[in-house]
Design an enzyme around this catalytic site. Structure first.
Site, PDB file in Angstrom:
ATOM      1  N   TYR A  61       0.835  -1.200   0.000  1.00  8.30           N
ATOM      2  CA  TYR A  61       0.000   0.000   0.000  1.00  8.30           C
ATOM      3  C   TYR A  61       0.872   1.254   0.000  1.00  8.30           C
ATOM      4  O   TYR A  61       1.402   1.664   1.033  1.00  8.30           O
ATOM      5  CB  TYR A  61      -0.936   0.012   1.206  1.00  8.30           C
ATOM      6  CG  TYR A  61      -1.871  -1.172   1.298  1.00  8.30           C
ATOM      7  CD1 TYR A  61      -2.200  -1.935   0.179  1.00  8.30           C
ATOM      8  CD2 TYR A  61      -2.438  -1.533   2.513  1.00  8.30           C
ATOM      9  CE1 TYR A  61      -3.061  -3.011   0.270  1.00  8.30           C
ATOM     10  CE2 TYR A  61      -3.309  -2.618   2.607  1.00  8.30           C
ATOM     11  CZ  TYR A  61      -3.607  -3.351   1.486  1.00  8.30           C
ATOM     12  OH  TYR A  61      -4.468  -4.429   1.579  1.00  8.30           O
ATOM     13  N   HIS A 145       0.322 -12.152   1.194  1.00 13.15           N
ATOM     14  CA  HIS A 145      -0.482 -11.220   0.403  1.00 13.15           C
ATOM     15  C   HIS A 145      -0.523 -11.633  -1.069  1.00 13.15           C
ATOM     16  O   HIS A 145       0.517 -11.769  -1.714  1.00 13.15           O
ATOM     17  CB  HIS A 145       0.131  -9.816   0.527  1.00 13.15           C
ATOM     18  CG  HIS A 145      -0.779  -8.718   0.133  1.00 13.15           C
ATOM     19  ND1 HIS A 145      -0.352  -7.407   0.034  1.00 13.15           N
ATOM     20  CD2 HIS A 145      -2.103  -8.692  -0.169  1.00 13.15           C
ATOM     21  CE1 HIS A 145      -1.378  -6.639  -0.304  1.00 13.15           C
ATOM     22  NE2 HIS A 145      -2.432  -7.393  -0.448  1.00 13.15           N
TER      23      HIS A 145
END
Length: 333
Positions: A61, A145
């Protein structure tokens, strides 16, 4: 169960408790648009003030920007007063001379690059760097992830590395975070997974996870954190051009979302409130993490999460063919 759910829930048998509403921190990494620093800090402060004290972030992010901003906002806070998760599988490195950062939807990011790394050393280095950016000694939860295209590495090195961290008590809960419920179901069936973060596949609009992931999670005692409850924005505002899965929504889905909104409006309920509540009909769901780019968005999510929703609304959605009759619904006791 009474709704809205308000008590923290334990993830598996880990001792890690999460509030039912948490903050997804991708917007703090400038997802699609730049968020001013003070605004990002205010989002986190608002989440804490409203009880949404579960923060989910990742190196991906904003190339570490989300973690850095979250760390600054949480500095000086009682570490026992919030739950924190981050992710591994994408290791960050400095840019080489002349190299440009690949934003992947994030703007105005630090000068770093992402490297897929599911090795033991890579996962430990990724987590150590996250802890430094977050300014904490440990996080509560670590997810692998977006590993759906790297399953060989997951089985050979990635998950064993996480399990070793859990065994060493360096982290209390481990799992996977991705959009693919079928892959998550396979991983939960095969491995000792505490929690999964499933984005976009168990929502008011899309029920894919009920056919694969949710049953195996319930059988194995694995908790589910739901992301993407608004399906990238379609369930937040089903206007022409609304996004679904990070692209313009197909006409059929847009029409269905508008029908859902019309029924909700008849009962004086926000479509967003129904979208926030729906996932909790299934017993495996522990929490929903929802992104917010402004403190007002965070406050609105918290307010809508507690909106009264009559059972008749859900029954009407079933009667009109907008929800299947065999779906688990968040009915009031």
């Amino acid at each position: 169960m009474s709704y809205p759910p308000c008590r923290p829930r334990e993830l598996g048998s880990t001792g890690v408790n999460v509030p039912p509403l948490g903050l997804g921190c991708a917007p703090l990494g400038n997802l699609y648009r730049a968020v001013p620093e003070e605004c990002a800090q205010d989002v986190v402060r608002t989440a804490l003030a409203t009880g949404a004290a579960y923060f989910d972030t990742a190196p991906h992010y904003g190339l570490g920007l989300s973690e850095e901003r979250l760390g600054r906002a949480l500095r000086g806070r009682d570490r026992a007063g919030y739950t924190l998760s981050t992710k591994v599988g994408r290791r960050l490195r400095p840019l080489a001379p002349g190299e440009e950062a690949a934003g992947e939807g994030f703007v105005e990011t630090p000068a770093r690059a992402r490297v897929r790394d599911f090795t033991r050393d890579g996962i430990r280095a990724t987590l150590d760097a996250s802890l430094e950016r977050l300014g904490v000694d440990a996080v509560d939860i670590v997810y692998l992830h977006d590993a759906e295209d790297h399953l060989r590495e997951v089985y050979e090195t990635g998950f064993p590395a996480l399990a070793e961290l859990r065994d060493q008590k360096a982290v209390r809960a481990i799992g996977f975070g991705m959009n693919h419920s079928d892959v998550l179901a396979r991983l939960v069936a095969d491995l000792e997974v505490d929690v999964v973060l499933c984005a976009g596949r168990w929502t008011l609009l899309e029920h894919t996870a009920l056919g694969d992931l949710l049953p195996v999670c319930e059988r194995r005692g694995t908790s589910v954190v739901v992301g993407g409850v608004y399906n990238s924005g379609l369930l937040a505002d089903p206007s022409p051009g609304a996004p679904y899965n990070y692209a313009p929504a197909p006409a059929a889905l847009l029409g269905r979302a508008r029908q859902l909104a019309a029924v909700c409006d008849r009962f004086g309920v926000s479509l967003k409130a129904a979208a926030l509540r729906f996932p909790f009909g299934h017993r495996a769901v522990a929490s929903a993490v929802v992104g917010a780019a402004t403190p007002d968005e965070m406050a609105e999510n918290a307010r809508l999460f507690t909106q009264d929703i009559p059972d008749e609304l859900w029954h009407t959605l079933v009667a009109r063919g907008l929800l299947d009759p065999d779906l688990p619904l968040p009915l009031n006791d």
